[in-house]
Each structure stands twice: as structure tokens, then as C-alpha cells.
Design a protein around this motif. Structure first.
Motif, PDB file in Angstrom:
ATOM      1  N   UNK A 175      -4.472  -4.707 -20.342  1.00 43.40           N
ATOM      2  CA  UNK A 175      -5.250  -3.673 -21.076  1.00 43.40           C
ATOM      3  C   UNK A 175      -5.230  -1.987 -21.007  1.00 43.40           C
ATOM      4  N   UNK A 176      -4.272  -1.716 -19.784  1.00 41.64           N
ATOM      5  CA  UNK A 176      -4.301  -0.500 -19.321  1.00 41.64           C
ATOM      6  C   UNK A 176      -2.815   0.017 -19.554  1.00 41.64           C
ATOM      7  N   UNK A 177      -2.465   0.809 -20.046  1.00 40.70           N
ATOM      8  CA  UNK A 177      -0.817   1.499 -19.602  1.00 40.70           C
ATOM      9  C   UNK A 177      -1.024   2.747 -19.495  1.00 40.70           C
ATOM     10  N   UNK A 178      -0.115   2.938 -18.371  1.00 42.81           N
ATOM     11  CA  UNK A 178      -0.024   4.639 -17.808  1.00 42.81           C
ATOM     12  C   UNK A 178       0.923   5.100 -19.164  1.00 42.81           C
ATOM     13  N   UNK A 179       1.175   6.007 -19.575  1.00 53.32           N
ATOM     14  CA  UNK A 179       2.436   7.160 -19.718  1.00 53.32           C
ATOM     15  C   UNK A 179       2.251   8.005 -19.115  1.00 53.32           C
ATOM     16  N   UNK A 180       4.362   8.690 -18.835  1.00 58.19           N
ATOM     17  CA  UNK A 180       3.959   9.717 -18.463  1.00 58.19           C
ATOM     18  C   UNK A 180       4.269  10.575 -19.420  1.00 58.19           C
ATOM     19  N   UNK A 181       3.840  12.208 -20.127  1.00 52.58           N
ATOM     20  CA  UNK A 181       3.928  12.628 -21.046  1.00 52.58           C
ATOM     21  C   UNK A 181       2.807  13.831 -21.223  1.00 52.58           C
ATOM     22  N   UNK A 182       2.731  14.464 -22.084  1.00 52.66           N
ATOM     23  CA  UNK A 182       1.990  14.836 -22.502  1.00 52.66           C
ATOM     24  C   UNK A 182       1.681  15.106 -24.036  1.00 52.66           C
ATOM     25  N   UNK A 183       0.926  15.520 -24.792  1.00 57.14           N
ATOM     26  CA  UNK A 183       0.022  15.682 -26.103  1.00 57.14           C
ATOM     27  C   UNK A 183      -0.037  16.871 -26.399  1.00 57.14           C
ATOM     28  N   UNK A 215      -5.088   3.045 -23.527  1.00 60.83           N
ATOM     29  CA  UNK A 215      -3.463   4.365 -22.810  1.00 60.83           C
ATOM     30  C   UNK A 215      -3.942   5.265 -22.102  1.00 60.83           C
ATOM     31  N   UNK A 216      -3.249   5.730 -21.074  1.00 61.66           N
ATOM     32  CA  UNK A 216      -3.447   6.808 -20.622  1.00 61.66           C
ATOM     33  C   UNK A 216      -2.542   7.523 -20.109  1.00 61.66           C
ATOM     34  N   UNK A 217      -2.217   8.992 -20.347  1.00 62.85           N
ATOM     35  CA  UNK A 217      -0.910   9.817 -20.130  1.00 62.85           C
ATOM     36  C   UNK A 217      -1.347  10.602 -19.625  1.00 62.85           C
ATOM     37  N   UNK A 218      -0.177  11.631 -18.614  1.00 63.20           N
ATOM     38  CA  UNK A 218      -0.578  12.740 -18.126  1.00 63.20           C
ATOM     39  C   UNK A 218       1.249  12.904 -17.682  1.00 63.20           C
ATOM     40  N   UNK A 219       1.374  13.786 -16.895  1.00 55.01           N
ATOM     41  CA  UNK A 219       1.907  14.414 -17.096  1.00 55.01           C
ATOM     42  C   UNK A 219       3.568  13.451 -15.646  1.00 55.01           C
ATOM     43  N   UNK A 220       2.818  13.363 -14.768  1.00 54.25           N
ATOM     44  CA  UNK A 220       3.074  12.601 -13.963  1.00 54.25           C
ATOM     45  C   UNK A 220       2.725  10.974 -13.438  1.00 54.25           C
ATOM     46  N   UNK A 221       2.192  10.869 -14.753  1.00 52.78           N
ATOM     47  CA  UNK A 221       2.313   9.414 -15.154  1.00 52.78           C
ATOM     48  C   UNK A 221       1.483   8.788 -13.830  1.00 52.78           C
ATOM     49  N   UNK A 222       0.697   9.203 -12.535  1.00 53.26           N
ATOM     50  CA  UNK A 222       0.573   8.948 -11.254  1.00 53.26           C
ATOM     51  C   UNK A 222      -1.368   8.366 -11.069  1.00 53.26           C
ATOM     52  N   UNK A 223      -1.545   7.460 -10.594  1.00 53.11           N
ATOM     53  CA  UNK A 223      -2.592   7.147 -10.606  1.00 53.11           C
ATOM     54  C   UNK A 223      -3.772   7.012  -8.802  1.00 53.11           C
ATOM     55  N   UNK A 224      -4.647   7.174  -8.947  1.00 59.55           N
ATOM     56  CA  UNK A 224      -5.496   7.440  -7.269  1.00 59.55           C
ATOM     57  C   UNK A 224      -4.783   6.295  -6.472  1.00 59.55           C
ATOM     58  N   UNK A 225      -4.172   6.579  -5.003  1.00 55.98           N
ATOM     59  CA  UNK A 225      -3.965   5.047  -5.086  1.00 55.98           C
ATOM     60  C   UNK A 225      -5.344   4.515  -4.086  1.00 55.98           C
ATOM     61  N   UNK A 226      -5.106   2.917  -3.426  1.00 56.36           N
ATOM     62  CA  UNK A 226      -6.338   3.150  -3.269  1.00 56.36           C
ATOM     63  C   UNK A 226      -7.653   2.582  -1.694  1.00 56.36           C
ATOM     64  N   UNK A 227      -8.196   2.653  -1.204  1.00 57.84           N
ATOM     65  CA  UNK A 227      -8.662   2.347   0.317  1.00 57.84           C
ATOM     66  C   UNK A 227      -8.323   1.075   0.406  1.00 57.84           C
TER      67      UNK A 227
END
Length: 454
Positions: free
Chosen positions: A313-321, A207-219
Motif C-alpha cells: 500500500x506504500x511504494x517508494x520510487x527514486x526519481x523526479x516528476x 506511491x511516493x517519489x523523490x530524488x533519493x527515495x529515502x525515508x526518515x529513520x525511526x527513533x
């Protein structure tokens, strides 16, 4: 013989060392000091996971601006079938930097230790560096190349299932039991952590969490050439630049990549021209969007991430701890996100929030600030220096034999963490540093640089 001390043995310190020795006409020795003993590797290239790839093609990653084929020749001499646009494993790039340092091995002394205080050279006296173990190093000039410092997220107490720094040696090795993992942050470090821990055990869910919930874009598999960005004349303001960039994206068929690549060389000048308020606004509201388009991941890595997400196997959450309490069995984390507060029980908690903005966490920087030998940039992102990398003292005066480069200059240049920017800074720094030594007698007695080894 003159001695230059490099504080930091990662990419910034290593590139500064080789550019300096490459240009030096007279006898010169570099003392390369790395706190973890990872000379040439640093945090970025010490990984042993072959799935951790460079985020740029090999042709862009030479140690030398004036010899873009250097990395490719080295790789091919090592038996690798490498094309210009291939994304090499970061561990291989670390070997390359070690090899580049090896070209000057008879003029480099590698020391392991953490520099905690520095007295700049002055009045005919050499600089004096004190390491954490009490040993000392003398030098005619010093380069502060400490790179990025990892931010240590906090839990209540300490626990072996909390990984404060995923780049410390062996930090991810224990995550092999298949227990769920929460990664705080959704940037490049999270991607590397997710790739490693899911390969280590087939049942691991991240599980990955960040304020924006944005992932790096691919080349793109076939990158487009950098796009022209027509910037407005006159006063440089964030709102005007933003409108110009959005117009360029629309004119380019919605392709952010080419626009970002076209704008990249102009970022330091634009950043310098922004008002302090505009810089703060950018950091607060736009920086994350710039980062995901600017610091992209290789297509093969993007495919791995897509497969992990598609299989759950990978979930992206928008928020904060909001809190994290560790115990013997794992970590209980409280999250506050768009869906309201929630609690998550995981086996492992990994901090991937990126570089810290807490300059007080570094005893060397604290010492430089306290003595007036250096000053913070107004945004508290790092140090202030002139165009050649000479550190500015408390009164804003450049110090001729005290330099810095790389991530420490983020507050002044913003784009200052990638190899193309750092190698250009290293070349300019080398020229300025050697010029500063021309009219000065050597201040360090023979072999005095070995004081730290005794």
C-alpha cells in the motif's frame, strides 16, 4: 502601553510571544497575526489526525528551556497518562501551545490576516504593518515569525485532485475514494499524508517519489545517550567534519542516531564556520542524508510505514516528476527515474516537497527586500539576522526593533525548525527586544493595535 506585532501565529510566533510576555516587567501587549487564523497551531500542529505524532518525546517539548516539565504537567492535568518519552499526537501539542498562550490572554490580541508590507519603526514613528485586506497595525517592535512556506509544485492547469498544500485546512479530506495517490517527496510530510489517506480508505495505495527515495529513520524504542563526536581542530571544512562524523559512527557501532544527537547542538556553529562553497556542497549532496537521521519518526509511526510497504500500500520510487497533467478524472504523471521514464496514472497528486526556497513567493519578504529593511542570506534560504535575532538591513546593520526567529534563519543556523532550537531563540530574542524598548518611548497610541480589527 507598548505593542509588539508577531507576524506568524505558529510555534515560532507563539513561543516568541510567551517568552516576551513572561519576561516583560512593564505593560506590554502582543498582537499575534496569523494568516490562517490558526494561532498557536500553525502548519505543524493544526492537524486533526490522531495518528500524526510529535517526532520527539514529551519531555523534550516544553515551551520553556528552564521548565522542561511544563508540557508533562499540563498533559497530566488534562487527564493524560504521559511518560517522559511518549510521543504525543501533534493535535494535543497544539492544544498545549494554545493553553500556554492562554496564560497571557489578557495581553494578547489575535488577528487573522496576511501581512503584505512592513515599514520598520524609525525616527520616533511606530512600525506600520499593512494586511492584505488593507487594514493596518501599528507596533513599537515587530517579529517576523512566518515559519516554513509550502512549495507549490506545478501541474498544467488546476484540478481538485491536485493538493498543492497538504497542510491547508481540510486539504486531505476529499482523498477517501480509494484511488491511487502519488506523493511528491518522501520525508516527514509524505509519512503523514500516507498515514492519513490509507486510514481513510482500505484500498488506497500511495506511491511516493523523490530524488533519493529515502525515508526518515525511526527513533529507537530505548534511545541511546548522545555520542561524543571528536571534531578536528583548526579550519572547519566539510570534508574534515564528514570524516570525523563517519569515524564517530564507526566507533559507535554504526549507530547514526546517537552521533547525530551528539552533533546537533554544535550544528549552528559549524554551519556558520563553513565556507559558502561547503554549505552549497552540503545542501546538494549530504543534506538529505542528515535530515533522515536527524528528523526521525516515532517507533509506532515507523511500524505503520513498514506495514504499508509490506502489504503493497506504500511504494517508494527514486526519481523526479517531469510533468503532471490533471483532468477531471485524475492526474497523469511522467516520472524520470533509475529505470528510465515512465508514466503513472493516479487519482490524486499531493505535493510534499517541503519548504520552498522561493522567497519571492512571500509578498512581505519581497517588500522587506525592496525597501532594504532586510536582506537574504547568501544561500537564499531565508533572512539574515544577528545572534539575538535582530534583522540585518541591506547594509548589514542590525535593526533594534525588527526581529526574526525559527525557519527564516535556516540559511544562518541550519538547525532552526525544531521546538528546542526555537524556544532558545525565543528566549534570546525576548531579552534583546525588551532591551531595545527600554530607552524608547512608547510609539503606539492606546488601542492602535486594534486598527486591523476595524
Amino acid at each position: 502601553m507598548r505593542t509588539v506585532a508577531m507576524i506568524g501565529g505558529g510555534a515560532s510566533g507563539s513561543l516568541a510571544a510567551v517568552h516576551l510576555l513572561r519576561r516583560a516587567a512593564g505593560p506590554l501587549r502582543v498582537v499575534l497575526i496569523d494568516r490562517d487564523g490558526r494561532h498557536g497551531l500553525g502548519q505543524a500542529y493544526a492537524t486533526s489526525d490522531p495518528a500524526h505524532l510529535l517526532n520527539a518525546g514529551a519531555v523534550k517539548m516544553s515551551a520553556f528551556d528552564d521548565d522542561p516539565g511544563d508540557l508533562l504537567r499540563w498533559a497530566r492535568a488534562e487527564g493524560m497518562d504521559v511518560a517522559d518519552g511518549d510521543y504525543l499526537p501533534r493535535a494535543v501539542y497544539g492544544r498545549y501551545l494554545r493553553s500556554v498562550l492562554g496564560r497571557y490572554r489578557d495581553r494578547i490580541t489575535e488577528l487573522t490576516g496576511n501581512v503584505v508590507s512592513l515599514t520598520p519603526p524609525a525616527g520616533g514613528r511606530p512600525a506600520r504593518l499593512v494586511l492584505e485586506d488593507g487594514s493596518r497595525v501599528a507596533a513599537d517592535a515587530v517579529v517576523v515569525a512566518t515559519g516554513n512556506r509550502t512549495a507549490a509544485a506545478r501541474t498544467s492547469g488546476t484540478n481538485p485532485r491536485y493538493v498543492a498544500d497538504p497542510w491547508s485546512p481540510g486539504a486531505l479530506e476529499p482523498i477517501r475514494d480509494g484511488a491511487p495517490v502519488l506523493v511528491v517527496g518522501t520525508g516527514l510530510t509524505m509519512v503523514d499524508v500516507a498515514v492519513t489517506v490509507t486510514r481513510a480508505h482500505p484500498g488506497t495505495v500511495v506511491h511516493a517519489v523523490s530524488r533519493h527515495g529515502l525515508l526518515p529513520r525511526p527513533h529507537r524504542c530505548t534511545p541511546a545517550p548522545p555520542a561524543e563526536v571528536a571534531l578536528p581542530a583548526g579550519e572547519v571544512r566539510l570534508d574534515r567534519i564528514f570524516r570525523a562524523v563517519m569515524a564517530a559512527v564507526r566507533a559507535n557501532g554504526g549507530d547514526w542516531h546517537a552521533v547525530v544527537d551528539g552533533l546537533r547542538p554544535r550544528v549552528p556553529g559549524l554551519w556558520e564556520a563553513f565556507s559558502a562553497d561547503d554549505k552549497r556542497r552540503f545542501l546538494a549532496s549530504l543534506a538529505r542524508y542528515w535530515e533522515i537521521h536527524r528528523h526521525r519518526i516515532p517507533p509506532v509511526t515507523a511500524d505503520r510505514v513498514d506495514r504499508l510497504r509490506a502489504t503493497g500500500r506504500l511504494g517508494v520510487l527514486r526519481g523526479s516528476v517531469t510533468s503532471a497533467a490533471a483532468d477531471a478524472g485524475g492526474v497523469t504523471v511522467r516520472l524520470d527515474g533509475s529505470g528510465g521514464p515512465r508514466e503513472l496514472r493516479v487519482g490524486w497528486l499531493v505535493n510534499a516537497t517541503g519548504p520552498t526556497r522561493d522567497l519571492t513567493a512571500d509578498p512581505l519578504l519581497n517588500d522587506l527586500f525592496a525597501s532594504g529593511a532586510a536582506r537574504r542570506d547568501p544561500l537564499d534560504l531565508g533572512l539574515e539576522a544577528d545572534a539575538c535575532g535582530s534583522l540585518l538591513d541591506l547594509r548589514g546593520r542590525p535593526q533594534p526593533r525588527l526581529f526574526t526567529l525559527g525557519p527564516t534563519l535556516r540559511g544562518q543556523r541550519y538547525e532552526t525548525t525544531a521546538v528546542p532550537e526555537i524556544r532558545a531563540q525565543a528566549a534570546a530574542l525576548a531579552t534583546a527586544l525588551l532591551a531595545s524598548l527600554e530607552d524608547e518611548p512608547a510609539l503606539t497610541p492606546p488601542e492602535d493595535h486594534r486598527a486591523a480589527a476595524r
